[in-house]
Design a protein around this motif. Structure first.
Motif, PDB file in Angstrom:
ATOM      1  N   ASP A 219      43.925  40.294  44.086  1.00 37.15           N
ATOM      2  CA  ASP A 219      43.064  39.187  43.664  1.00 37.15           C
ATOM      3  C   ASP A 219      42.084  39.648  42.588  1.00 37.15           C
ATOM      4  O   ASP A 219      41.830  38.943  41.604  1.00 37.15           O
ATOM      5  CB  ASP A 219      42.283  38.620  44.855  1.00 37.15           C
ATOM      6  CG  ASP A 219      43.143  37.765  45.766  1.00 37.15           C
ATOM      7  OD1 ASP A 219      44.293  37.455  45.377  1.00 37.15           O
ATOM      8  OD2 ASP A 219      42.675  37.418  46.863  1.00 37.15           O
ATOM      9  N   LEU A 220      41.517  40.835  42.799  1.00 41.08           N
ATOM     10  CA  LEU A 220      40.534  41.339  41.837  1.00 41.08           C
ATOM     11  C   LEU A 220      41.196  41.704  40.506  1.00 41.08           C
ATOM     12  O   LEU A 220      40.618  41.469  39.441  1.00 41.08           O
ATOM     13  CB  LEU A 220      39.805  42.549  42.415  1.00 41.08           C
ATOM     14  CG  LEU A 220      38.815  42.260  43.543  1.00 41.08           C
ATOM     15  CD1 LEU A 220      38.220  43.566  44.057  1.00 41.08           C
ATOM     16  CD2 LEU A 220      37.698  41.330  43.070  1.00 41.08           C
ATOM     17  N   VAL A 221      42.398  42.277  40.553  1.00 36.67           N
ATOM     18  CA  VAL A 221      43.107  42.598  39.317  1.00 36.67           C
ATOM     19  C   VAL A 221      43.365  41.323  38.520  1.00 36.67           C
ATOM     20  O   VAL A 221      43.154  41.274  37.292  1.00 36.67           O
ATOM     21  CB  VAL A 221      44.428  43.339  39.611  1.00 36.67           C
ATOM     22  CG1 VAL A 221      45.303  43.396  38.358  1.00 36.67           C
ATOM     23  CG2 VAL A 221      44.147  44.751  40.106  1.00 36.67           C
ATOM     24  N   ALA A 222      43.796  40.278  39.194  1.00 36.33           N
ATOM     25  CA  ALA A 222      44.044  39.007  38.514  1.00 36.33           C
ATOM     26  C   ALA A 222      42.755  38.435  37.934  1.00 36.33           C
ATOM     27  O   ALA A 222      42.731  37.942  36.793  1.00 36.33           O
ATOM     28  CB  ALA A 222      44.681  38.014  39.495  1.00 36.33           C
ATOM     29  N   TYR A 223      41.679  38.515  38.708  1.00 34.99           N
ATOM     30  CA  TYR A 223      40.393  37.973  38.275  1.00 34.99           C
ATOM     31  C   TYR A 223      39.873  38.707  37.042  1.00 34.99           C
ATOM     32  O   TYR A 223      39.496  38.096  36.037  1.00 34.99           O
ATOM     33  CB  TYR A 223      39.400  38.087  39.434  1.00 34.99           C
ATOM     34  CG  TYR A 223      37.984  37.700  39.096  1.00 34.99           C
ATOM     35  CD1 TYR A 223      37.627  36.363  38.926  1.00 34.99           C
ATOM     36  CD2 TYR A 223      36.990  38.675  38.960  1.00 34.99           C
ATOM     37  CE1 TYR A 223      36.321  36.008  38.622  1.00 34.99           C
ATOM     38  CE2 TYR A 223      35.685  38.322  38.661  1.00 34.99           C
ATOM     39  CZ  TYR A 223      35.350  36.987  38.495  1.00 34.99           C
ATOM     40  OH  TYR A 223      34.064  36.648  38.193  1.00 34.99           O
ATOM     41  N   PHE A 224      39.864  40.054  37.087  1.00 39.86           N
ATOM     42  CA  PHE A 224      39.316  40.818  35.973  1.00 39.86           C
ATOM     43  C   PHE A 224      40.265  40.842  34.772  1.00 39.86           C
ATOM     44  O   PHE A 224      39.816  40.958  33.632  1.00 39.86           O
ATOM     45  CB  PHE A 224      38.975  42.240  36.419  1.00 39.86           C
ATOM     46  CG  PHE A 224      37.695  42.319  37.192  1.00 39.86           C
ATOM     47  CD1 PHE A 224      36.487  42.012  36.608  1.00 39.86           C
ATOM     48  CD2 PHE A 224      37.697  42.684  38.526  1.00 39.86           C
ATOM     49  CE1 PHE A 224      35.296  42.074  37.316  1.00 39.86           C
ATOM     50  CE2 PHE A 224      36.522  42.753  39.251  1.00 39.86           C
ATOM     51  CZ  PHE A 224      35.311  42.453  38.652  1.00 39.86           C
ATOM     52  N   SER A 225      41.556  40.724  35.004  1.00 41.63           N
ATOM     53  CA  SER A 225      42.495  40.627  33.880  1.00 41.63           C
ATOM     54  C   SER A 225      42.241  39.358  33.087  1.00 41.63           C
ATOM     55  O   SER A 225      42.256  39.367  31.844  1.00 41.63           O
ATOM     56  CB  SER A 225      43.947  40.642  34.387  1.00 41.63           C
ATOM     57  OG  SER A 225      44.277  41.883  34.967  1.00 41.63           O
ATOM     58  N   ALA A 226      41.985  38.266  33.789  1.00 45.61           N
ATOM     59  CA  ALA A 226      41.674  37.006  33.117  1.00 45.61           C
ATOM     60  C   ALA A 226      40.379  37.119  32.324  1.00 45.61           C
ATOM     61  O   ALA A 226      40.272  36.615  31.195  1.00 45.61           O
ATOM     62  CB  ALA A 226      41.584  35.871  34.139  1.00 45.61           C
ATOM     63  N   ARG A 227      39.386  37.794  32.897  1.00 44.34           N
ATOM     64  CA  ARG A 227      38.119  37.972  32.198  1.00 44.34           C
ATOM     65  C   ARG A 227      38.291  38.863  30.972  1.00 44.34           C
ATOM     66  O   ARG A 227      37.695  38.619  29.927  1.00 44.34           O
ATOM     67  CB  ARG A 227      37.074  38.568  33.137  1.00 44.34           C
ATOM     68  CG  ARG A 227      36.652  37.619  34.247  1.00 44.34           C
ATOM     69  CD  ARG A 227      35.430  38.117  34.980  1.00 44.34           C
ATOM     70  NE  ARG A 227      34.259  38.108  34.121  1.00 44.34           N
ATOM     71  CZ  ARG A 227      33.073  38.596  34.469  1.00 44.34           C
ATOM     72  NH1 ARG A 227      32.925  39.166  35.658  1.00 44.34           N
ATOM     73  NH2 ARG A 227      32.057  38.543  33.651  1.00 44.34           N
ATOM     74  N   LYS A 228      39.110  39.907  31.096  1.00 44.33           N
ATOM     75  CA  LYS A 228      39.371  40.772  29.952  1.00 44.33           C
ATOM     76  C   LYS A 228      39.994  39.974  28.814  1.00 44.33           C
ATOM     77  O   LYS A 228      39.581  40.098  27.648  1.00 44.33           O
ATOM     78  CB  LYS A 228      40.290  41.923  30.362  1.00 44.33           C
ATOM     79  CG  LYS A 228      40.723  42.796  29.185  1.00 44.33           C
ATOM     80  CD  LYS A 228      41.776  43.800  29.600  1.00 44.33           C
ATOM     81  CE  LYS A 228      42.339  44.521  28.381  1.00 44.33           C
ATOM     82  NZ  LYS A 228      43.423  45.454  28.742  1.00 44.33           N
ATOM     83  N   GLU A 229      40.991  39.151  29.127  1.00 44.44           N
ATOM     84  CA  GLU A 229      41.638  38.346  28.101  1.00 44.44           C
ATOM     85  C   GLU A 229      40.649  37.394  27.447  1.00 44.44           C
ATOM     86  O   GLU A 229      40.648  37.216  26.222  1.00 44.44           O
ATOM     87  CB  GLU A 229      42.806  37.575  28.716  1.00 44.44           C
ATOM     88  CG  GLU A 229      43.964  38.461  29.156  1.00 44.44           C
ATOM     89  CD  GLU A 229      45.044  37.679  29.876  1.00 44.44           C
ATOM     90  OE1 GLU A 229      44.942  36.421  29.914  1.00 44.44           O
ATOM     91  OE2 GLU A 229      45.987  38.293  30.405  1.00 44.44           O
TER      92      GLU A 229
END
Length: 241
Positions: A219-229
């Motif tokens: 969940d956190l990887v998905a959340y922070f990946s979206a923020r990075k993008e």
């Protein structure tokens, strides 16, 4: 607190986790209210009008800032102590917690994933520049982590046999830094260079009480990946204006 204790927290926030795990370790029932900081609620603005950020604890009284909340919970409620009883050891725990905030975990998270438009270029530099600024940042971070590792002194946790104040302060190293490593491709923690910290991190995230307060790594990887993008796109747009 005579009223129901409520914790206003953020999705994916290690700072909210600090407050949450302190409450659970002390055995204090509470209601978690998740806040979306892109659209701040009246409840958040009422109980933290100064910084307007999470976490905030309220219920009769309000307390803001994650480590302030942890200390308040430790003093206000019965249960296992989070800070050492010895005054010097308490001072040491506070010193290293401040060190973490200024030199280790908090800067890593804020620098990589800040929402402030003013830092868009800095974020882009860190994400895209694998040789310059990023290399210097990683070198400095690893040196600071080595100083922190020395404070374990062969113990399972910084507080000894049980999780305490400094372990809570360092929670970002146990769970969030690994997520950010995966998202950014930058490695800060490994068994070869920092074996004691890696062992500590494994013990922290596998503690039964702590696990109740952790979002899954996926969940956190998905959340922070979206923020990075999002921030990369914003930074590129800023540079091309």
């Amino acid at each position: 607190m005579s009223e129901t204790v409520r914790l206003i927290g953020g999705i994916g926030s290690p700072f909210s986790h600090r407050a949450s795990v302190a409450m659970r370790l002390k055995g204090v029932p509470y209601e978690l209210i998740l806040e979306h900081l892109s659209n701040k609620s009246d409840l958040l603005l009422k109980h933290n009008p100064v910084h307007k950020l999470v976490p905030v604890l309220h219920g009769g009284h309000s307390a803001a800032e994650s480590l302030v909340i942890v200390e308040y919970v430790d003093e206000a409620f019965d249960g296992p102590p989070l800070l050492p009883a010895n005054p010097y050891e308490r001072a040491e725990a506070r010193f290293w917690a401040q060190f973490i905030g200024q030199k280790v975990v908090d800067p890593s998270i804020h620098r990589s994933f800040s929402c402030a438009p003013a830092v868009c270029k800095a974020v882009l530099d860190v994400i895209l520049d694998g040789d310059g600024e990023q290399r210097a940042f990683v070198k400095e971070a690893k040196a600071n982590l080595a100083l922190l590792e020395a404070q374990l002194k062969g113990r399972r946790f910084f507080g000894g046999a049980a999780i305490g104040f400094l372990d809570i302060a360092a929670c970002g190293l146990a769970h969030w830094v690994g997520v950010i490593e995966e998202v950014t491709g930058v490695t800060l923690l490994n068994d070869e260079e920092l074996p004691a910290l890696c062992e500590w991190a494994n013990g922290y995230v596998n503690d039964e009480t702590v696990k109740q307060c952790l979002r899954s790594r996926d969940d956190l990887v998905a959340y922070f990946s979206a923020r990075k993008e999002m921030h990369t796109a914003r930074a590129r747009a800023t540079l091309h204006k």
